[in-house]
Design a protein around this motif. Structure first.
Motif, mmCIF file in Angstrom:
data_model
loop_
_atom_site.group_PDB
_atom_site.id
_atom_site.type_symbol
_atom_site.label_atom_id
_atom_site.label_comp_id
_atom_site.label_asym_id
_atom_site.label_seq_id
_atom_site.Cartn_x
_atom_site.Cartn_y
_atom_site.Cartn_z
ATOM 1 N N SER A 180 0.762 -1.218 0.145
ATOM 2 C CA SER A 180 -0.023 -0.233 0.003
ATOM 3 C C SER A 180 0.720 1.170 -0.062
ATOM 4 C CB SER A 180 -0.794 -0.029 1.292
ATOM 5 O OG SER A 180 -1.997 -0.946 1.198
ATOM 6 N N GLU A 184 -1.212 -0.988 -4.243
ATOM 7 C CA GLU A 184 -2.674 -0.181 -3.764
ATOM 8 C C GLU A 184 -1.964 1.168 -3.626
ATOM 9 O OE1 GLU A 184 -6.028 -0.950 -0.427
ATOM 10 O OE2 GLU A 184 -3.986 -0.565 0.428
ATOM 11 N N ALA A 208 -5.044 1.411 4.859
ATOM 12 C CA ALA A 208 -4.056 0.564 3.942
ATOM 13 C C ALA A 208 -4.294 -0.958 4.342
ATOM 14 C CB ALA A 208 -2.594 0.662 4.211
#
Length: 351
Positions: A7, A35, A82
């Protein structure tokens, strides 16, 4: 996005000029499973809308909007949203090279590290101005016996150390195992130099840290509004609070006796940084001299910096500190501005 490997938290504030390049660079990573967590920190420009438009096109981007709370608070919001195995941070006016996160993640797998650290490149749109690899690149350290001697360096230079370059402490050149962050409740504090304070705690919690020669983070050195042209009224107070927090951290960790002089050296560095901001500001010479006088009489100098013997400083820093303490403010201002011109010339030449 389900089960991401990494993340990347991107705090956003007033960066509509730079945000597309930043997001495109993260989207272009060779590592699969990235991500992107965009945190709109109450930005007054179109940055939040730009992030939303990206999220409509890319399912691996999520956008969180919050009221303005500063960089540390925005990063904390990103951490809390996250879901990757690792967490990284990119400032939204910077960007990253395509293979940066793949290389950092591979180093984490190879060494089973909780933190992987790289370097960066000072950059403009057209060129790399300077590449700064981490001084410990190639080393992996395990356990307190190996990690603590490195962690101590985050407090500042040792007494008598002739090095003037600060030990790297920025979080954006690293990735951190999210499980370690969550388990130990690691968060950023809303203080100056929050990266140093975060890493002091993160390095304490890590079982293994890998330092790599990866220098894929592009730190932008042009185009942003300069903080040196206007003075915040609380400039000196903010640096005082940072040094006070270093002292508090050392006390909590029962290591103050080992790092007191390092913190004093950091206070001296903070004094020089404050003086540089004052010298480069757009206020009159009269007001610059008054600001420097206030700096000399502040806790930063009287309570924190004075603990360090001047003789232990590198020659140039020792001379500057003497000039400042003795009230030679015009000379200090000249030297600081000359130093910035030399630095700018070097960047141009290296480019």
């Amino acid at each position: 996005m389900s089960n991401p490997i990494l993340s990347v938290v991107v705090p956003i504030y007033n960066v509509e000029r730079f945000l597309p390049k930043c997001l495109d660079s993260i989207l272009g990573q060779t590592l699969d499973g990235v991500e992107i967590v965009c945190v709109d920190d109450g930005s007054p420009d179109a940055s939040g809308k730009i992030a939303e438009n990206y999220a409509l096109s890319y399912p691996n981007i999520k956008v969180i909007h919050r009221s303005n709370g500063g960089l540390g608070a925005a990063r904390n919001t990103g951490i809390e949203n996250a879901s990757g195995i690792f967490v990284g941070f990119v400032d939204s006016d910077d960007w990253v090279e395509p293979d940066m996160y793949e290389r950092l993640y591979q180093a984490a797998i190879d060494s089973n590290a909780d933190i992987v650290v790289g370097g960066h490149r000072d950059s403009s749109e057209q060129r790399v101005m300077c590449t700064k690899k981490h001084p410990l690149a190639g080393r992996t350290v395990h356990g307190r016996d190996q990690i603590d001697p490195i962690r101590i360096r985050l407090y500042g230079h040792a007494e008598g150390d002739s090095t003037t370059e600060s030990f790297p402490m920025a979080v954006w050149a690293s990735i951190y195992r999210r499980e370690m962050i969550i388990k130990n409740h690691l968060r950023f504090k809303s203080l100056l130099s929050e990266d140093t304070l975060f890493n002091l705690r993160a390095y304490r919690c890590a079982d293994a840290i890998a330092f790599t020669d990866v220098a894929g983070y592009r730190y932008r050195k042009e185009g942003q509004a300069s903080i040196t042209k206007s003075l915040r009224p609380d400039l000196i107070i903010r640096y005082e609070r940072f040094v006070e927090e270093l002292l508090n951290t050392a006390k909590e960790e029962h290591e103050l006796e080992f790092v007191r002089m390092r913190i004093a050296r950091t206070a001296i560095e903070c004094i020089r940084l404050c003086a540089g901001i004052i010298a480069g500001s757009n206020i009159s010479m009269k007001h610059k001299r008054q600001w420097l006088s206030n700096l000399v009489s502040s806790r930063l100098q009287v309570e924190y910096g004075s603990a360090l013997p001047l003789a232990s400083l590198p020659f140039q820093q020792r001379c500057f500190e003497k000039l400042l303490i003795n009230g030679n403010y015009r000379c200090c201002i000249f030297l600081l501005n000359f130093r910035e011109r030399v630095k700018a010339f070097r960047y141009l030449r290296e480019g």
